[in-house]
Design an enzyme around this catalytic site. Structure first.
Site, PDB file in Angstrom:
ATOM      1  N   CYS A   3      38.378 -29.476 -23.953  1.00  0.00           N
ATOM      2  CA  CYS A   3      38.313 -28.423 -25.326  1.00  0.00           C
ATOM      3  C   CYS A   3      39.761 -27.935 -25.500  1.00  0.00           C
ATOM      4  O   CYS A   3      40.033 -27.157 -26.146  1.00  0.00           O
ATOM      5  CB  CYS A   3      37.648 -27.184 -24.681  1.00  0.00           C
ATOM      6  SG  CYS A   3      36.157 -27.463 -24.934  1.00  0.00           S
TER       7      CYS A   3
ATOM      8  N   ARG B 136      45.044 -41.130 -17.374  1.00  0.00           N
ATOM      9  CA  ARG B 136      45.902 -39.871 -17.071  1.00  0.00           C
ATOM     10  C   ARG B 136      47.487 -40.206 -17.149  1.00  0.00           C
ATOM     11  O   ARG B 136      47.932 -41.299 -16.456  1.00  0.00           O
ATOM     12  CB  ARG B 136      45.190 -39.486 -15.713  1.00  0.00           C
ATOM     13  CG  ARG B 136      43.941 -39.213 -15.893  1.00  0.00           C
ATOM     14  CD  ARG B 136      43.490 -37.850 -16.238  1.00  0.00           C
ATOM     15  NE  ARG B 136      41.955 -37.311 -16.111  1.00  0.00           N
ATOM     16  CZ  ARG B 136      41.536 -36.219 -16.313  1.00  0.00           C
ATOM     17  NH1 ARG B 136      42.530 -35.037 -16.110  1.00  0.00           N
ATOM     18  NH2 ARG B 136      40.269 -35.816 -16.313  1.00  0.00           N
TER      19      ARG B 136
ATOM     20  N   TYR C  13      40.171 -42.442  -7.374  1.00  0.00           N
ATOM     21  CA  TYR C  13      40.590 -41.803  -8.687  1.00  0.00           C
ATOM     22  C   TYR C  13      40.899 -40.501  -8.607  1.00  0.00           C
ATOM     23  O   TYR C  13      39.674 -39.753  -8.202  1.00  0.00           O
ATOM     24  CB  TYR C  13      39.822 -42.342  -9.906  1.00  0.00           C
ATOM     25  CG  TYR C  13      40.508 -42.239 -11.050  1.00  0.00           C
ATOM     26  CD1 TYR C  13      41.178 -43.367 -11.594  1.00  0.00           C
ATOM     27  CD2 TYR C  13      40.270 -41.341 -12.065  1.00  0.00           C
ATOM     28  CE1 TYR C  13      41.781 -43.474 -12.838  1.00  0.00           C
ATOM     29  CE2 TYR C  13      40.574 -41.109 -13.129  1.00  0.00           C
ATOM     30  CZ  TYR C  13      41.507 -42.310 -13.484  1.00  0.00           C
ATOM     31  OH  TYR C  13      42.129 -42.226 -14.967  1.00  0.00           O
TER      32      TYR C  13
ATOM     33  N   ARG D  12      35.732 -38.586 -12.206  1.00  0.00           N
ATOM     34  CA  ARG D  12      35.042 -37.886 -11.260  1.00  0.00           C
ATOM     35  C   ARG D  12      33.572 -38.328 -11.416  1.00  0.00           C
ATOM     36  O   ARG D  12      33.246 -38.731 -12.456  1.00  0.00           O
ATOM     37  CB  ARG D  12      35.081 -36.412 -11.722  1.00  0.00           C
ATOM     38  CG  ARG D  12      36.311 -35.807 -11.337  1.00  0.00           C
ATOM     39  CD  ARG D  12      36.497 -34.187 -11.400  1.00  0.00           C
ATOM     40  NE  ARG D  12      36.156 -33.871 -12.601  1.00  0.00           N
ATOM     41  CZ  ARG D  12      35.093 -33.389 -13.541  1.00  0.00           C
ATOM     42  NH1 ARG D  12      33.859 -33.388 -12.778  1.00  0.00           N
ATOM     43  NH2 ARG D  12      35.141 -33.116 -14.713  1.00  0.00           N
TER      44      ARG D  12
ATOM     45  N   TYR E 102      45.779 -25.389 -32.198  1.00  0.00           N
ATOM     46  CA  TYR E 102      46.843 -25.832 -31.711  1.00  0.00           C
ATOM     47  C   TYR E 102      48.022 -24.792 -31.833  1.00  0.00           C
ATOM     48  O   TYR E 102      47.728 -23.515 -31.569  1.00  0.00           O
ATOM     49  CB  TYR E 102      47.613 -27.205 -32.320  1.00  0.00           C
ATOM     50  CG  TYR E 102      46.697 -28.491 -32.438  1.00  0.00           C
ATOM     51  CD1 TYR E 102      46.514 -28.965 -30.991  1.00  0.00           C
ATOM     52  CD2 TYR E 102      46.003 -28.897 -33.057  1.00  0.00           C
ATOM     53  CE1 TYR E 102      45.598 -30.171 -30.623  1.00  0.00           C
ATOM     54  CE2 TYR E 102      45.059 -30.069 -32.971  1.00  0.00           C
ATOM     55  CZ  TYR E 102      45.061 -30.599 -31.690  1.00  0.00           C
ATOM     56  OH  TYR E 102      44.175 -31.676 -31.600  1.00  0.00           O
TER      57      TYR E 102
ATOM     58  N   GLY F  88      40.245 -36.661  -9.243  1.00  0.00           N
ATOM     59  CA  GLY F  88      39.729 -35.507  -8.575  1.00  0.00           C
ATOM     60  C   GLY F  88      38.971 -35.940  -7.394  1.00  0.00           C
ATOM     61  O   GLY F  88      38.567 -35.234  -6.552  1.00  0.00           O
TER      62      GLY F  88
ATOM     63  N   SER G 166      35.898 -29.225 -19.893  1.00  0.00           N
ATOM     64  CA  SER G 166      36.660 -30.435 -20.006  1.00  0.00           C
ATOM     65  C   SER G 166      36.625 -30.766 -21.993  1.00  0.00           C
ATOM     66  O   SER G 166      35.794 -30.663 -22.277  1.00  0.00           O
ATOM     67  CB  SER G 166      36.165 -31.792 -19.237  1.00  0.00           C
ATOM     68  OG  SER G 166      36.225 -31.423 -18.246  1.00  0.00           O
TER      69      SER G 166
ATOM     70  N   LYS H 158      40.255 -30.594  -7.380  1.00  0.00           N
ATOM     71  CA  LYS H 158      38.924 -29.936  -7.619  1.00  0.00           C
ATOM     72  C   LYS H 158      38.131 -29.704  -6.323  1.00  0.00           C
ATOM     73  O   LYS H 158      37.363 -28.733  -6.262  1.00  0.00           O
ATOM     74  CB  LYS H 158      38.218 -30.839  -8.520  1.00  0.00           C
ATOM     75  CG  LYS H 158      38.486 -31.483  -9.488  1.00  0.00           C
ATOM     76  CD  LYS H 158      38.825 -30.143 -10.780  1.00  0.00           C
ATOM     77  CE  LYS H 158      39.285 -30.873 -12.123  1.00  0.00           C
ATOM     78  NZ  LYS H 158      39.717 -29.688 -13.085  1.00  0.00           N
TER      79      LYS H 158
ATOM     80  N   HIS I 267      38.620 -22.283 -12.630  1.00  0.00           N
ATOM     81  CA  HIS I 267      38.973 -23.579 -13.534  1.00  0.00           C
ATOM     82  C   HIS I 267      39.621 -22.976 -14.922  1.00  0.00           C
ATOM     83  O   HIS I 267      39.047 -22.884 -15.774  1.00  0.00           O
ATOM     84  CB  HIS I 267      37.637 -24.200 -13.782  1.00  0.00           C
ATOM     85  CG  HIS I 267      38.258 -25.608 -14.287  1.00  0.00           C
ATOM     86  ND1 HIS I 267      36.876 -26.221 -15.250  1.00  0.00           N
ATOM     87  CD2 HIS I 267      39.093 -26.401 -14.329  1.00  0.00           C
ATOM     88  CE1 HIS I 267      37.565 -27.566 -15.602  1.00  0.00           C
ATOM     89  NE2 HIS I 267      38.512 -27.639 -14.831  1.00  0.00           N
TER      90      HIS I 267
ATOM     91  N   ASN J  49      46.601 -28.386 -23.807  1.00  0.00           N
ATOM     92  CA  ASN J  49      47.345 -28.089 -25.023  1.00  0.00           C
ATOM     93  C   ASN J  49      47.491 -26.435 -25.147  1.00  0.00           C
ATOM     94  O   ASN J  49      48.558 -26.132 -25.389  1.00  0.00           O
ATOM     95  CB  ASN J  49      46.542 -28.432 -26.238  1.00  0.00           C
ATOM     96  CG  ASN J  49      46.287 -29.794 -26.125  1.00  0.00           C
ATOM     97  OD1 ASN J  49      47.121 -30.619 -25.503  1.00  0.00           O
ATOM     98  ND2 ASN J  49      45.454 -30.521 -26.866  1.00  0.00           N
TER      99      ASN J  49
ATOM    100  N   ASP K  83      45.279 -25.821 -15.299  1.00  0.00           N
ATOM    101  CA  ASP K  83      43.930 -26.168 -14.686  1.00  0.00           C
ATOM    102  C   ASP K  83      43.331 -25.286 -13.905  1.00  0.00           C
ATOM    103  O   ASP K  83      41.994 -25.104 -14.228  1.00  0.00           O
ATOM    104  CB  ASP K  83      43.960 -27.604 -14.172  1.00  0.00           C
ATOM    105  CG  ASP K  83      42.693 -28.048 -14.325  1.00  0.00           C
ATOM    106  OD1 ASP K  83      41.609 -28.065 -14.946  1.00  0.00           O
ATOM    107  OD2 ASP K  83      42.287 -29.049 -13.140  1.00  0.00           O
TER     108      ASP K  83
END
Ligand code: OXD
Ligand code: MN
Length: 606
Positions: A268, A387, A215, A73, A514, A217, A266, A224, A244, A272, A291
């Site tokens: 963090c 990605r 590319y 982005r 995790y 977003g 982003s 987005k 978000h 996962n 997301d």
């Protein structure tokens, strides 16, 4: 389908106008079929823009390499072009909409020469859901069409729901490198130079104009651009939330279910967390979204969320069978990879995939690459923002109701960031407004010094929405506060701040993260029913040190440390918010947030 066959008069006119402006060689209205997807892929293969991956290892999957200038982005080329600069606010780039349209119109002029214009009707959210919205993207990139097939619901079924006069968000996209007479795409990712790229949003007219980038977003305009920047404006005007946030389903050993959403800046571990495999027996985590969450109030007074997307556009590096097995299993077939490395047997590889690079690779730039572990400065084989685009329905952890048009009732909101000090493992807000305060101070520690910030400082990203809010962030905070004032607070989601990233004095992570985060989710689950052991502290409601069962490697002292109220650290935090963070939003920072700041400070001083 031909443009002439479009039944929606203003859509037809809008497409015809775009055709006259961008002068493509031909026009196709996308039907969303598998045959269409296959045709897009074949086109990119023939043009040398894509590589077919090993059919035995990664069936029906392809690798794309983007131009080195077009890999992420571009926030400094992203504009919120509201009529008044004040409505965009100090944290968005602004250009007068008339001036921007004039400038971009000249860029779009003839921009599709030599190419086909694709018209993609898409639904963000299950087709026909009353929370979903329809957009139509015009693009000259078959890569974008293929990605949109995975990330959204596209095609004729969307036109059927749109009908002759339904509302849609018109989205222009052109890669911005017109081909000369007889010229063909030559295997090089087309895009415009950085200073000609524009990702523009016109909030009042609900329009998106994107130029010069192919590319993620910047180009898949449902994500987005529509689902956050334009949708946040719609949500403000219509009284709902476009956030978000991931959406997960949590089931306890008794079979009781709660749905939780969470906002994290982003990098963090949001994807996962959305696909986490719990370590505590009897608990189950399933994915609804990774997301974005759109949430509306229903008659029962509760907020219901849908995932407006249909796929995952995830960061590859760091994804492996330990960090996210569900993501790895999702992307074993029918997946588009962008800017990862290629192995000799046409498999993919990236840094942090969990094993050494097998032999000679081709890196994301298309050059030969051999792993040299003795060279700490070796350039990565996969771009750090490489990605995968994978269908959500292929995720082994996807919840059955992920496409339920009604959405799922939300019990808790999580906020979080990378905070090595001060911020406890988990902290429940005492009230809605306290929770809004928590969201407003979300931030992550900057690990490597960037151009404009020093390592060790906290980069604040309120609600993880700073790059994605389509209007003034001060008004956005006000919107959140107002929802609390106009709804029954007992039915609103409870709000929690989590921090998996506390470090000890030796700089080591204290909490394993995790799957072990499920222990924290279990406490949150119970707190939603006012159960679980807790202490009421000046900063919020914390678990007692024995409320969360300790994972291996976490001592009693560690647990105390990560659940401790660090009075001095919090005083610094409050001072930073007061002196450096809140003033950024000027007069529009709601007074309720300053009152909340005062109240916490008073409790810390008591
Ligand atoms: C994303 C982001 O790519 O938040 O989802 O940056
Ligand atoms: Mn995101």
């Amino acid at each position: 389908m031909k443009v002439q066959e479009l039944k929606h008069a203003s859509l037809k006119k809008w497409v015809e106008d775009a055709v006259s402006l961008m002068t493509p060689d031909s026009v196709e209205v996308c039907d969303g079929s598998k045959a269409e997807y296959d045709r897009m892929i074949q086109f990119t293969l023939d043009a040398g823009l894509a590589t077919k991956l090993n059919e035995k290892i990664l069936p029906n999957s392809y690798l794309f390499r983007s131009d080195p200038s077009d890999v992420a982005r571009v926030e400094n080329r992203t504009y919120i072009a509201s009529k008044s600069k004040d409505d965009a606010g100090p944290t968005n780039n602004w250009i007068d909409p008339a001036e921007l349209k004039k400038n971009m119109t000249s860029l779009y002029k003839g921009s599709m020469k030599g190419r086909t214009m694709f018209v993609i009707p898409f639904s963000m959210g299950p087709v026909g859901s009353d929370i979903a919205k329809i957009g139509v993207e015009i693009t000259d990139s078959p890569y974008v069409v293929a990605n949109m097939h995975i990330m959204a619901r596209v095609g004729t079924k969307v036109l059927d729901v749109l009908g002759p006069d339904g509302f849609f968000v018109p989205c222009y996209h052109s890669v911005g490198k017109p081909l000369g007479a007889g010229e063909k795409d030559n295997g090089v990712w087309p895009c415009a130079p950085v200073d000609k790229k524009y990702i523009s949003h016109f909030p009042e007219t609900r329009e998106i104009w994107s130029y010069g980038s192919g590319y993620g977003g910047n180009a898949l305009l449902g994500k987005k651009c529509l689902a956050l920047r334009i949708a946040s404006v719609l949500a403000r005007d219509e009284g709902w939330l476009a956030e978000h946030m991931l959406i997960l389903k949590l089931t306890n050993p008794q079979g009781e279910v709660k749905y939780i959403t969470g906002a994290f800046p982003s990098a963090c571990g949001k994807t996962n967390l959305a696909m986490l495999i719990p370590t505590i027996p009897g608990w189950k985590v399933q994915t609804v979204g990774d997301d974005i969450a759109w949430m509306k109030f229903k008659e029962d007074g509760r907020l219901y969320a849908i995932n407006p997307e249909a796929g995952f556009f995830g960061v590859a590096p760091g994804t492996n069978n330990d960090s996210n097995k569900n993501a790895m299993d999702t992307i074993k077939s029918n997946t588009i990879y962008t800017n990862v490395a290629l192995t000799e047997d046409k498999n993919v590889w990236w840094e942090g995939i969990g094993y050494d690079a097998p032999g000679k690779l081709i890196d994301w730039n298309g050059n030969p690459w051999v792993q040299d572990k003795s060279n700490k400065d070796q350039k990565p084989a996969a771009h750090p923002n490489s990605r995968f685009t994978g269908p959500a329905k292929q995720c082994p952890a996807i919840a059955d109701e992920w496409e339920d048009p009604k959405g799922v009732p939300i019990s808790a909101f999580l906020f979080g960031g990378r905070r090595p000090k001060t911020i406890p493992l988990v902290n429940q807000a005492k009230s809605w407004i306290h929770g809004v305060f928590m969201g407003s101070i979300v931030g992550s520690e900057v690990t490597a010094a960037a151009l404009d910030v020093q390592a060790g400082t906290i980069r604040r990203d309120p609600f993880a929405m700073l790059p994605f809010c389509g209007y003034h962030m001060g008004d956005y905070f006000k919107h959140w506060i107002k929802l609390g004032q106009t709804h029954d607070e007992s039915k609103l989601p409870k709000i929690f701040f989590v921090n998996w990233f506390r470090k000890n004095d030796a700089g080591k992570f204290i909490w394993p993260g995790y799957g072990e985060n499920s222990r924290v989710l279990a406490w949150i689950f119970d707190r939603c029913d006012n159960k679980g052991k807790f202490v009421d502290t000046p900063i919020g409601i914390l678990p007692t040190p024995d409320a969360i069962e300790r994972p291996a490697g976490v001592s009693e002292a560690d647990m105390k440390e990560i659940l401790n109220v660090d009075i001095e650290g919090w005083k610094k935090e409050i001072a930073d918010v007061r002196q450096n963070h809140y003033p950024k939003f000027g007069d529009k920072l709601p007074k309720e947030l300053y009152s909340e700041l005062d109240a916490i400070e008073k409790r810390l001083n008591a």
